[in-house]
Design a protein around this motif. Structure first.
Motif: not given
Length: 902
Positions: A481-482, A494-495, A497-500, A502
């Motif tokens: 995921d990262v 960058y994550d 799944d969460k699209q953020i 980190l």
């Protein structure tokens, strides 16, 4: 000795020269990729920071009919532009040989050219958004590719940067604006033209102008200069406004180029003296389109490339000749139907069926080609087009070729295990690198200059993230995921799944991840310090100075990543291996400075590969004509041994093992004994890339093929990719294939067909044939040397070596009644039969020595099939003895068995 520019590009030959500079065919030394190198000694006054920004925009231009620009740099006061090498011939060369192009072909090229200009002119490039003017469109700048498409070359970078003194100005193709003439008020009659040096009054008169062949193309109006008066002094002239070519100037050049291609005559230098094309020899609509494009008044031309493209794409809608032809066809058809209705019907039906059959055969062939290229969707589409949708008198029967094309595209009868193409994925630009997540659920493609993450199963784009403006920029997966990548602002986590985001670190290009995924090390281009981050939160957990040493970086690191360096962490991130531009190679102890291991303090090696596998560090070092492989025990700080070769090594060292390719051989190493295990052997084809998984190895060779080998080093399948595959990445059931010269990837998936599996066995056991026993409970694998018997659970029941193997003539597996056995015949006439149940010798007898032509006969219901060594197998009717068929030519018949009625 050939010249090398910027320590990167070797000039192969000069392919063009003119007032704008010299053009060379060059080769990127490390990547062995051909490029075009345009050398321009004219001074460009643009500020360096603006120059770099504008060139970065140009590098992001991507269109199928525009070559990719890779770099723009200055060396020894010469400005160099690096761009794609387009194979083919420029259109001016056939024109000089007196050749003419068919109108249909020129229309096709015109559409492609205008489509490229639609893209080029659109104000969407760069920040702020803007469009670009080519300014020098002419036949010499249009390359005809081997596929008979065109590519617009020689893009004028200087003009894109706003340099007014370097605008291309080719007589006959250049618009009036190129000469500083303003015809914007011209609508006919007498006109006053404002120029850079004065005022010229002109008027039109009738004239006859002859073409090259002495014929008059058309009655034409010709502009005659009736008065020319200098109205300004030199000082005043220098203060006049400059008329800068715009997109309408490109439209004029397109019209002039089409004029020359269709007529074979170069247009007059002055727009007012251009003789209109003949609407007798050419389509009146084409003549009108070109005349409008070449109007001296830019306000009366097509105002955009889209407008001209629209007219060229709708030529037949209002063509009076087409309407007249259709009307005459209807009249003729009606008369013909009255006079010869019956004969016409039969002739038409027969001709139509023949034409349809021919088209279907071509479509089936195109489908097979598309499947070979990995485009499954296109292969299915073409195969379906080859099969009639409706039954009728005009529709022929479905051809066997169409049936085969469709079944092959759908994989209907393909029950073999192996990697099958899922899709061919289009990319915005050629890839720099490809990385796959640990479990193979996602993959990332590094392009110029972004990293694009895709879902592996669906091949759908998940996210696109901006990278450093360098081909060295890396990205690594931390789990599924990262993604940690060399972002614009610095090292970024960058994550997906969460699209953020980190966390963000310092600016860097090269990244390496520890095998446990807990640490990532980063270094920026040729900086002399590496930073180590904790992947969980981005905290800096260490820095290590290289004490003035630098990693090797090519002069322009925006073209491609040559992969010359080692930058690798061990499993827990306590050791960092780094190679340097001076040929040095050091393993840094990140926890204890005195624990560093210097492998080479300095050397003349210029290319390194390497990595960690547990406590071992494996590396290769290469220079011209010499390569070395070495293995080090980092716990004991001991060099364990290595290999030397005059050919280069390819190395993958990771937690699952150490794998080495040299020439046409790929092996793995037992790190305790240093014994080699063969994984693949490619005959005479040199290996250029490879990837290893538990059950398969994927190998790319210099002939453009990618082959898959099973765990026994047996060739399972081969894919023809056309281009040399720079990237072959395997993970789990997936393989991704790509190269640095093509903006696309082939995604393949391993299909095991477990629901149809009868038996699995050790692939390392070599054999020539395999047969199932009559009762279905045993499988015999055999060859001339020996045979092996398995039960349905894959257990080996017997392994028998055959005597006098050099004297064996033939082997046949025989089924009769409830029994089955292997019948082996020797040249002296000895025949031995071995049980398919347990391998026991059932019988041995001596008969007449066999003939050496390998003649065999097979019998099925009602037919006898005869096969010999030098002729195609023939089928005879048992009752009449008549030959009824000949099987495949140039093939050897292995075995015949009856399956139902077949």
């Amino acid at each position: 000795m050939s010249e090398v520019i910027a320590s990167t590009y070797e000039c192969i030959q000069k392919i063009g020269a003119g007032g704008g500079g010299t053009v060379y065919l060059a080769r990127h030394l490390r990547l062995s990729k051909n490029v075009v190198l345009k050398a321009d000694k004219r001074e460009i006054s643009t500020r360096p920071e603006l120059l770099r920004r504008e060139v970065d925009v140009l590098k992001n231009l991507s269109h199928p009919h525009i070559p990719q620009v890779y770099d723009f740099f200055v060396e020894n006061e010469t400005v160099y532009t690096v761009m794609d090498y387009i194979e083919g011939e420029s259109l001016d060369k056939p024109l000089k040989r007196g050749e003419k192009y068919p109108q249909s072909v020129v229309i096709k090229w015109a559409r492609q050219l205008l489509d490229a200009l639609c893209y080029l002119h659109s104000p969407t490039h760069g920040t702020p958004p803007r469009g670009y003017v080519h300014s020098d469109i002419k036949p010499a700048n249009l390359m005809r590719t081997p596929s008979n498409d065109i590519c617009l070359i020689d893009f004028n970078i200087a003009l894109a940067l706003g340099e007014e003194n370097v605008i291309g100005c080719s007589p006959g193709y250049a618009s009036p604006e190129h000469y500083g003439l303003d015809f914007s008020s011209y609508v006919g009659g007498t006109v006053t033209v404002q120029g850079r040096t004065g005022t010229v009054r002109m008027k039109k008169r009738k004239a006859r102008v002859e073409g090259k062949d002495g014929r008059n193309p058309a009655s034409a109006e010709k502009t005659e200069i009736v008065e020319a008066t200098e109205v300004m002094e030199e000082k005043e002239a220098s203060q006049m406004r400059t008329i800068v070519p715009d997109i309408r100037s490109d439209i004029y050049s397109v019209g002039a180029t089409l004029y020359h291609l269709l007529s074979g005559i170069r247009p007059a230098r002055s727009a007012m003296e251009v003789v209109p094309l003949s609407d007798v020899e050419l389509s009146p609509q084409i003549v009108n389109i070109i005349a409008k494009a070449m109007n001296p008044n830019p306000d009366l031309r097509y105002q955009t490339a889209e407008e001209m493209l629209y007219d060229l794409s709708h030529l037949h809608e209002n063509d009076f000749r087409m309407r007249r032809w259709k009307r005459s066809q209807r009249i003729a058809a009606a008369a013909f139907s009255v006079v010869l209705i019956s004969g016409a019907v039969f002739s038409f039906v027969g001709l139509k069926r023949m034409q349809t059959t021919e088209e279907n055969l071509k479509l089936a062939e195109y489908s097979a080609n598309a499947l070979m290229e990995g485009n499954v969707e296109r292969a299915v589409e073409l195969a379906l087009q080859a099969i009639p949708r409706e039954k009728g008198i005009l529709e022929p029967a479905v051809t066997p070729e169409a049936q085969m094309a469709l079944t092959n595209a759908l994989g209907v009868y393909d029950l073999s295990d192996g990697f099958k193409t899922l899709d061919r994925l289009a990319l915005p630009t050629e890839p720099f690198d490809i990385v796959i997540s640990p479990e193979g659920k996602r993959f990332a493609v590094i392009c110029a200059y972004e990293v694009i993450v895709y879902d592996m199963e669906e091949q759908q784009r998940i996210v696109s993230l901006p990278l450093q403006q360098s081909a060295l920029a890396d990205a690594v997966f931390v789990g599924e995921d990262v993604l940690v990548y060399a972002g614009e602002e610095g090292v970024t986590s960058y994550d997906m799944d969460k699209q953020i985001v980190l966390w963000t670190g310092d600016v860097a290009t090269n990244l390496t991840l520890s095998a446990d995924g807990k640490r990532v090390a980063a270094v920026n281009r040729d900086a002399d310090i590496a930073t180590v981050y904790r992947t969980a939160d981005g905290e800096k957990v260490g820095e290590r100075s290289f004490e003035g040493q630098h990693m090797s970086v090519v002069v322009n690191d925006i073209f491609a990543d040559p992969g010359d360096d080692i930058f690798a962490l061990n499993r827990d991130g306590s050791l960092l291996a780094v190679s340097f531009s001076n040929g040095g190679l050091t393993i840094f102890d990140l926890e204890w400075n005195d624990g560093d291991m210097i492998i080479y303090e300095e050397s003349d090696y210029s290319h390194f590969e390497g990595g960690f596998c547990g406590k071992y560090f494996a590396y290769t070092a290469e220079k011209s004509g010499n390569a070395e492989f070495g293995l080090i025990d980092t716990k004991e700080a001991v060099y364990l041994g290595g290999l030397e070769s005059q050919d280069n090594f390819l190395l993958q060292a990771e937690e699952k093992g150490v794998f080495l390719a040299n020439g046409n051989l790929l092996v793995s190493f037992d790190l305790d004994t240093l014994e080699e295990k063969e994984l693949a052997y490619t005959d005479s084809k040199k290996i250029i890339a490879f990837s290893i998984e538990e059950k398969y190895s994927a190998v790319a060779t210099e002939d453009g093929c990618v082959s898959f080998y099973d765990s026994g080093a047996n060739l399972a399948s081969t894919e023809i990719c056309g281009e040399r595959s720079c990237f072959v990445n395997m993970k789990g059931k997936y393989t991704i294939i790509g190269n640095r010269n093509e903006p696309s990837l082939r995604v393949m998936k391993l299909e095991s067909r477990e629901e149809t599996q009868f038996l699995s066995y050790d692939a390392r056991y070599r054999h020539d044939e395999a047969r199932v026993s009559q009762n279905g409970q045993r499988v015999m694998l055999f060859r001339y040397r020996d045979f092996c018997i398995y039960n349905r659970e894959g257990m080996v029941l017997a392994r028998i070596e055959l005597p006098d193997t050099e004297e064996i003539y033939d082997q046949q597996f025989v089924k009769e009644g409830n029994s089955s056995w292997l019948e082996v015949t020797w040249y002296d006439g000895t025949v031995r039969c071995y049980s398919a149940e347990d391998g026991a010798l059932l019988s041995e007898e001596k008969s007449e020595a066999p003939q050496k032509d390998l003649y065999e006969e097979f019998f099925i219901d009602g037919y006898r099939i005869a096969s010999s060594l030098h002729t195609a197998p023939e089928v005879y009717d048992c009752e009449s003895g008549r030959q009824v068929a000949v099987l495949e030519e140039n093939s050897y018949l292995t075995y015949v068995t009856q399956a139902g009625e077949y």
